[in-house]
Motif scaffolding. Structure first.
Motif, short mmCIF file in Angstrom:
data_model
loop_
_atom_site.label_atom_id
_atom_site.label_comp_id
_atom_site.label_asym_id
_atom_site.label_seq_id
_atom_site.Cartn_x
_atom_site.Cartn_y
_atom_site.Cartn_z
N LEU A 11 1.32 -1.18 0.50
CA LEU A 11 0.32 -0.17 -0.20
C LEU A 11 0.89 1.42 -0.32
CD1 LEU A 11 -2.36 -1.46 2.50
CD2 LEU A 11 -2.52 -1.51 -0.02
N LYS A 12 2.25 1.63 -0.76
CA LYS A 12 3.29 2.09 -0.08
C LYS A 12 2.69 3.42 -1.29
CE LYS A 12 6.70 3.19 1.90
NZ LYS A 12 7.23 2.85 2.73
N GLY A 13 2.34 4.94 -0.65
CA GLY A 13 2.25 5.61 -1.67
C GLY A 13 0.56 6.06 -1.71
N LYS A 14 -0.29 5.48 -0.41
CA LYS A 14 -1.46 4.82 -1.11
C LYS A 14 -2.06 5.80 0.77
CE LYS A 14 -2.41 2.24 -4.16
NZ LYS A 14 -2.53 3.08 -5.58
N VAL A 15 -3.04 6.58 0.47
CA VAL A 15 -3.88 7.27 1.68
C VAL A 15 -5.17 6.56 2.55
CG1 VAL A 15 -4.84 9.08 3.03
CG2 VAL A 15 -2.72 9.37 1.15
N ALA A 16 -5.05 6.15 3.06
CA ALA A 16 -6.10 5.76 3.45
C ALA A 16 -7.27 6.01 4.88
CB ALA A 16 -6.00 3.95 4.56
N LEU A 17 -8.22 6.48 4.76
CA LEU A 17 -9.47 7.23 6.18
C LEU A 17 -10.26 6.17 6.60
CD1 LEU A 17 -10.91 9.84 7.05
CD2 LEU A 17 -12.34 10.15 4.98
N ASP A 92 -7.21 7.52 -1.13
CA ASP A 92 -6.93 5.96 -2.19
C ASP A 92 -7.89 4.83 -1.39
OD1 ASP A 92 -4.37 7.70 -4.16
OD2 ASP A 92 -4.04 7.70 -2.13
N ILE A 93 -8.68 5.15 -0.67
CA ILE A 93 -9.00 3.83 1.08
C ILE A 93 -9.47 4.29 1.68
CG2 ILE A 93 -8.42 2.03 1.90
CD1 ILE A 93 -5.91 2.21 1.03
N ALA A 132 -16.28 10.50 -1.04
CA ALA A 132 -14.88 9.80 -1.20
C ALA A 132 -14.74 9.58 -2.71
CB ALA A 132 -14.37 8.99 -0.14
N ALA A 133 -15.58 9.31 -3.78
CA ALA A 133 -15.70 8.97 -4.49
C ALA A 133 -16.25 9.82 -5.64
CB ALA A 133 -17.27 7.93 -5.40
N LYS A 143 -10.69 2.64 -3.20
CA LYS A 143 -11.23 1.24 -3.14
C LYS A 143 -11.73 1.64 -1.37
CE LYS A 143 -8.23 -2.09 -4.24
NZ LYS A 143 -8.18 -3.74 -5.40
N ILE A 144 -13.36 1.18 -1.74
CA ILE A 144 -14.20 1.45 -0.25
C ILE A 144 -14.33 0.24 0.02
CG2 ILE A 144 -16.45 2.43 -0.29
CD1 ILE A 144 -15.95 4.47 -2.06
N ILE A 145 -14.05 -0.42 1.60
CA ILE A 145 -14.05 -0.99 2.70
C ILE A 145 -15.60 -0.54 3.71
CG2 ILE A 145 -13.06 -3.23 4.09
CD1 ILE A 145 -10.35 -1.72 2.17
#
Length: 257
Positions: A11-17, A92-93, A132-133, A143-145
């Motif tokens: 997940l390098k470089g990704k941002v997760a909320l 990103d997430i 987010a979309a 990615k939405i989880i």
């Protein structure tokens, strides 16, 4: 994804909320995603657990961002997503983790409690996904989880709004997955089974329900929070690029019986 290699789970470089990402199961999701290289942005109603999770994320070599906000407030979704963009430049997430449960007898259930649970478990999830979309469609990736429940599939005769909301989360997961697939955005869910947490302690200790639940699980054991971390990383990573609209039960086989 065209090639599978060791970096497929990176997940390098990704941002997760992550909503509610400093406590409970959300804390485990924050740890897992930061272990695999994501920077983490946490929004929660209080600052409980912030210092500890910040340290863990930093120790994992990643950056942490925080926002104290009630996600059910009008306009909250727009402010939250904008805060992520202001700090990290992209999103990103999204992990829609925050939820609540109120129990009562069928005839005693109060309208205010219905509204409270639906607002948090369903409406806030819808609006955050929608906001987010807007960012992810421009990026052509994301990615939405969503966090479901055993009550995404089963009845809960004392927890009407919770059951209704978690069934609706399953439906929304599918609807968003279908709508956003052309933009290379995958929308999936995790449905935790009976997991040993502080929230389920009373149920674990219940002399009747505790053993009943354990007996109902083919593996014969309640789950532990760490068992949700692998599935979360999978759904957040490139390894799951051809998986969308799925609610993945992590339940030791509970739903089989």
């Amino acid at each position: 994804m065209t090639n599978f290699d060791k970096d497929s789970f990176s997940l390098k470089g990704k941002v997760a909320l992550i909503t509610g990402g400093a406590e409970g199961l959300g804390r485990n999701y924050s740890i897992a995603l930061s272990m695999y290289g994501a920077d983490i942005f946490i929004v929660s109603r209080t600052q409980n657990g912030w210092d500890e999770i910040r340290q863990i994320i930093t120790d994992n070599g990643q950056q942490a961002g925080f926002l104290k906000m009630d996600i059910t407030e009008v306009g909250a979704a727009e402010k939250i997503v904008q805060s992520v963009i202001d700090q990290f430049g992209h999103l990103d997430i999204l992990v829609n983790n925050t939820g609540m449960q109120i129990r009562n007898d069928v005839l005693a259930f109060e309208d205010a409690d219905w509204q409270k649970v639906i607002n948090l478990n369903l409406n806030a999830l819808y609006y955050l996904s929608h906001e987010a979309a807007k960012v992810m469609t421009k990026q052509k990736s994301g990615k939405i989880i969503n966090i479901g429940s055993m009550q995404s599939y089963r009845a809960g005769k004392f927890i009407f709004p919770y059951t209704a909301s978690k069934h609706a989360v399953l439906g929304l997961t599918k609807a968003y997955a279908d709508a956003l697939a052309p933009y290379n955005i995958q929308v999936n869910g995790l449905a935790p089974g009976y997991i040993k947490t502080n929230m389920t302690k009373a149920l674990q200790d219940d002399p009747v329900r505790g053993p009943e639940i354990k007996e109902h699980i083919p593996s014969g054991e309640w789950g532990v929070p760490e068992e949700l971390m692998g599935p979360m990383v999978f759904l957040a990573s490139q390894a799951s690029d051809y998986v969308t609209g799925v609610m993945l039960p992590v339940d030791g086989g509970y739903l089989l019986r």
